[in-house]
Write a protein that holds these residues in place. Structure first.
Motif, PDB file in Angstrom:
ATOM      1  N   UNK A  95      77.331-115.164 -22.009  1.00  0.00           N
ATOM      2  CA  UNK A  95      76.808-116.338 -22.223  1.00  0.00           C
ATOM      3  C   UNK A  95      76.701-117.076 -23.196  1.00  0.00           C
ATOM      4  N   UNK A  96      77.885-116.799 -24.359  1.00  0.00           N
ATOM      5  CA  UNK A  96      78.176-117.863 -25.833  1.00  0.00           C
ATOM      6  C   UNK A  96      79.014-119.098 -24.863  1.00  0.00           C
ATOM      7  N   UNK A  97      79.697-118.155 -23.630  1.00  0.00           N
ATOM      8  CA  UNK A  97      80.569-119.814 -22.739  1.00  0.00           C
ATOM      9  C   UNK A  97      79.701-120.555 -21.464  1.00  0.00           C
ATOM     10  N   UNK A  98      78.907-120.049 -21.335  1.00  0.00           N
ATOM     11  CA  UNK A  98      78.012-120.540 -19.587  1.00  0.00           C
ATOM     12  C   UNK A  98      76.580-120.360 -19.774  1.00  0.00           C
ATOM     13  N   UNK A  99      75.836-120.480 -20.715  1.00  0.00           N
ATOM     14  CA  UNK A  99      74.378-119.720 -20.903  1.00  0.00           C
ATOM     15  C   UNK A  99      73.674-120.458 -19.792  1.00  0.00           C
ATOM     16  N   UNK A 100      73.740-120.886 -19.150  1.00  0.00           N
ATOM     17  CA  UNK A 100      73.490-121.760 -17.778  1.00  0.00           C
ATOM     18  C   UNK A 100      73.490-120.600 -17.046  1.00  0.00           C
ATOM     19  N   UNK A 101      74.350-120.096 -16.278  1.00  0.00           N
ATOM     20  CA  UNK A 101      73.740-118.731 -15.587  1.00  0.00           C
ATOM     21  C   UNK A 101      73.301-117.658 -15.231  1.00  0.00           C
ATOM     22  N   UNK A 102      72.471-117.573 -16.145  1.00  0.00           N
ATOM     23  CA  UNK A 102      71.048-116.821 -16.553  1.00  0.00           C
ATOM     24  C   UNK A 102      70.248-117.143 -16.373  1.00  0.00           C
ATOM     25  N   UNK A 103      69.257-116.947 -16.627  1.00  0.00           N
ATOM     26  CA  UNK A 103      67.926-116.690 -15.446  1.00  0.00           C
ATOM     27  C   UNK A 103      66.708-117.179 -16.759  1.00  0.00           C
ATOM     28  N   UNK A 104      65.389-116.648 -16.634  1.00  0.00           N
ATOM     29  CA  UNK A 104      64.445-117.503 -16.914  1.00  0.00           C
ATOM     30  C   UNK A 104      64.154-116.783 -18.253  1.00  0.00           C
ATOM     31  N   UNK A 105      64.407-115.299 -18.143  1.00  0.00           N
ATOM     32  CA  UNK A 105      64.296-114.615 -19.248  1.00  0.00           C
ATOM     33  C   UNK A 105      65.006-114.481 -20.718  1.00  0.00           C
ATOM     34  N   UNK A 106      65.565-115.870 -20.394  1.00  0.00           N
ATOM     35  CA  UNK A 106      66.115-116.243 -21.550  1.00  0.00           C
ATOM     36  C   UNK A 106      65.941-116.874 -22.282  1.00  0.00           C
ATOM     37  N   UNK A 107      65.038-117.979 -21.074  1.00  0.00           N
ATOM     38  CA  UNK A 107      63.995-119.234 -22.242  1.00  0.00           C
ATOM     39  C   UNK A 107      63.763-118.880 -23.137  1.00  0.00           C
TER      40      UNK A 107
END
Length: 199
Positions: A95-107
């Motif tokens: 996540x620290x390097x690539x936060x765009x690879x995750x989903x709506x639970x982390x908006x």
């Protein structure tokens, strides 16, 4: 949050089943990883789905959560739903390097509160009593007894990671969830007040 986020809040609402539920007076703003299943059970009878524009005309409430705990819960949710083989710690490092690879639970929670004024903020550890006090639901009945208490924390297994990676977690929360953290701190500071509003 990074502009490269996989889903923004508007896209999530377009895809979500029930982003807003209303009883005609109050509207619940659904924030993922903030007791969504519990609130759905509480408002199951008589609450109807409404759109964003209709929600803006109503009194609103939202459950909020410590951004550290919500982030960890969101990472774990992502791991389970996507059947990822990495450890939670490895996913947090990703996540620290690539936060765009995750989903709506982390908006960020604050993204869901955008467009609403004076939203009642409900602490995740005191949902029922807060909703009763605000007059959103009636006094406790058997309907709510089974969901009154929150389950035991799911994050005991992350203690070792937090000890070893607390600095990284702090950096993530301060970088990507700064507004959530500020709102949470203000909320805790004013927690003696019966009604806490979105600043």
């Amino acid at each position: 949050m990074s502009n490269d986020a996989l889903l923004d809040v508007n896209e999530y609402r377009r895809l979500a089943k029930k982003p807003f539920l209303s009883n005609g007076e109050w509207c619940w703003i659904n924030i993922p990883k903030c007791a969504s299943k519990k609130i759905t059970k509480i408002v199951a009878a008589g609450w109807k789905e409404v759109d964003f524009q209709s929600a803006q005309q109503l009194k609103t409430f939202a459950v909020i959560r410590d951004p550290y705990e919500r982030f960890l819960s969101g990472i774990n949710e992502y791991k389970l739903r996507r059947n990822r083989k990495e450890s939670v710690g490895e996913l947090i490092e990703t996540w620290w390097d690539q936060p765009g690879n995750f989903d709506e639970h982390l908006i960020p929670q604050s993204d869901f509160l955008g467009g609403f004024d004076d939203t009642l903020l409900v602490p995740i550890d005191n949902i029922i009593d807060t909703l009763v006090e605000a007059g959103i639901i009636s006094q406790l009945t058997d309907q709510y007894q089974s969901i009154k208490k929150n389950p035991t924390s799911k994050f005991d297994q992350l203690n070792d990671f937090l000890v070893n990676k607390r600095e990284l977690l702090d950096e993530i929360v301060h970088r990507d969830y700064a507004q959530d953290l500020e709102t949470w701190r203000l909320f805790i500071k004013s927690s003696k007040n019966s009604c806490n509003r979105n600043p």
